[in-house]
Design a protein around this motif. Structure first.
Motif: not given
Lengths: 301, 301
Positions: A183-186
């Motif tokens: 996962a990434n923050p966006r």
């Protein structure tokens, strides 16, 4: 930026961490470690798993560990429970909370649980209802929320469907797992944006893995969205045993360093967690991913 | 959350990374590595330092490295320059950009540069003015912005004073360094909130170290504030040589993974950076902190 004032950390190292380590930690060492964690101010520790020991030999001593630990007042001791037989063993071991688990993606669910998602739901429902009837708290884990090793990107609608089913059964809390650490923050904010339209923020926990170094950035992105419960492992246990230094769960002490530095209250003593991580690192016999443990070690030299 | 659409990554591994490694990397290996980095899409590489080799023996081959690399069009090759003698050597080596450096805290400045802050400023002014007169870009580094190993917390007013002095001299860009890796996202936003009232965001770069695992969370906090330039090291070079796994700069490939996953453009090819990191990891002879490099290695097995 307005962040929550208080965060609850749920320590999952004894279960999610150790189940992914190659080495079997002797029962007495597990007990000593969990006893240390119990005295750190944590209010929730996932102690072990009542999955068939054939599948998770590292936690084959679940009954003995539960029987051996010294329970501290104010700490909830939970365990993973795969089915009714597991729940009976967990009841006999006097767990405080039962955690059920499934995946958002069909292929991962099938490979991990050996059942389709539709066939998994009734099994979990029995556990949740029996546990609730016995006055136990229940937690639902959803794996592969942000990506599946077999299917790639996971549709958030699939996560919502699984979440709906689990809350309908009566779980008290849902833990959203980035099982393979992609996962990434966006993406975190997009998924949470959708989920928070359906479920209150205090019913959701985030469970990040640090496989690609994203865990704390994803925690920060979740804090921005008002999430107040995070799962983590002391030392960052749970990395791939074949890749030295590879990361497991978000690291409890690194998470504490960030939260406390931001003025966010957790009630957990960083130094006590660091000491507990140093203890288990010695038992594991190789460097754990924890940055604060490494930094403390560098200071000592 | 609204984040910038495009980010510039300044690769500082060959200088800030290697200067902190215990081992001397042979000049030809440095050159081969920098040539790989040059072909990744990076537009800025800090190649070396013209500090007296007595102080930084790891970079004693600055002239040979500059002479040996194959320059790619569109890439700016910079070097650290401590004084006028260093600048002359840097000019002879045909650098594109000169980077001057000092600390926000008196004690660190004194220990690192052997001068007080007031005595440092005129030296840097000479460099910046001579470099600008020669048509070179100039960058100012401020160390210990978020904490000093000797003084602890650093007053942001001290950072502002140093920043004022450096911009008054004529630097093109200021890089704000969390030298010992102690910053947290709230502190980052508080410091930036103050600095962005005085300086435009496109003049500020953030230079995080991952000593306590905060680098990417601090990058995210900086993105929230509109910062568009970040320093990082391929592989995460630069950790303490006495603490295996200890972290140096923010890891270029981990930063790229996050930014690209968030849909933010960098122009840099992740795979090429990973290959360059694998190359230098082999030369260093021990695992680098890069999570994406470790994850790629685990896949290979």
């Amino acid at each position: 930026m307005k962040w929550p004032e208080t965060i609850t950390i749920k320590e999952v190292g004894p279960r999610d961490g150790l189940q992914n380590e190659k080495i079997f930690i002797p029962t007495d060492d597990k007990i000593a470690w969990i006893n240390e964690l119990s005295k750190s101010g944590l209010t929730s520790i996932e102690v072990t798993s009542f999955v068939n020991p054939k599948w998770i030999p590292a936690l084959a001593d679940a009954v003995d560990v539960m029987a051996g630990i010294k329970r501290e007042p104010g700490v909830s001791y939970s365990a993973l429970v795969p089915n009714r037989q597991g729940l009976e063993r967990a009841f006999a071991a006097d767990i405080d909370e039962a955690a059920v688990f499934m995946s958002a993606s069909e292929t991962h669910n099938l490979k991990n649980i050996n059942k389709t998602i539709p066939d998994t739901l009734p099994v979990l429902k029995e556990i949740v209802q029996d546990a609730n009837a016995a006055g136990k708290k229940t937690r639902g884990y959803v794996s592969t929320v942000f990506g599946c090793p077999y299917e790639g990107v996971v549709n958030t609608e699939a996560v919502v469907r699984v979440a709906d089913s689990l809350f309908d059964m009566g779980i008290d809390e849902l833990s959203l797992g980035d099982t393979i650490g992609v996962a990434n923050p966006r993406q975190v904010q997009e998924v949470l944006d959708l989920l928070l339209k359906r479920f209150p923020s205090d019913k959701l926990a985030m469970h990040f893995h640090d496989t690609r170094g994203m865990a704390l950035a994803n925690v920060l992105a979740s804090l921005d969205m008002g999430i107040t419960v995070f799962d983590s492992s002391a030392g960052g246990l749970g990395g791939c045993p074949y890749a030295p230094g590879a990361s497991g769960n978000a690291v409890t002490e690194d998470l504490l360093y960030m939260l406390h530095g931001m003025g966010i209250h957790t009630g957990v003593d960083e130094e006590k967690i660091l000491a507990a991580s140093a203890f288990i690192q010695e038992k594991i016999g190789q460097s754990l991913p924890s940055k604060n443990l490494q930094a403390a070690g560098a200071h000592d030299q």
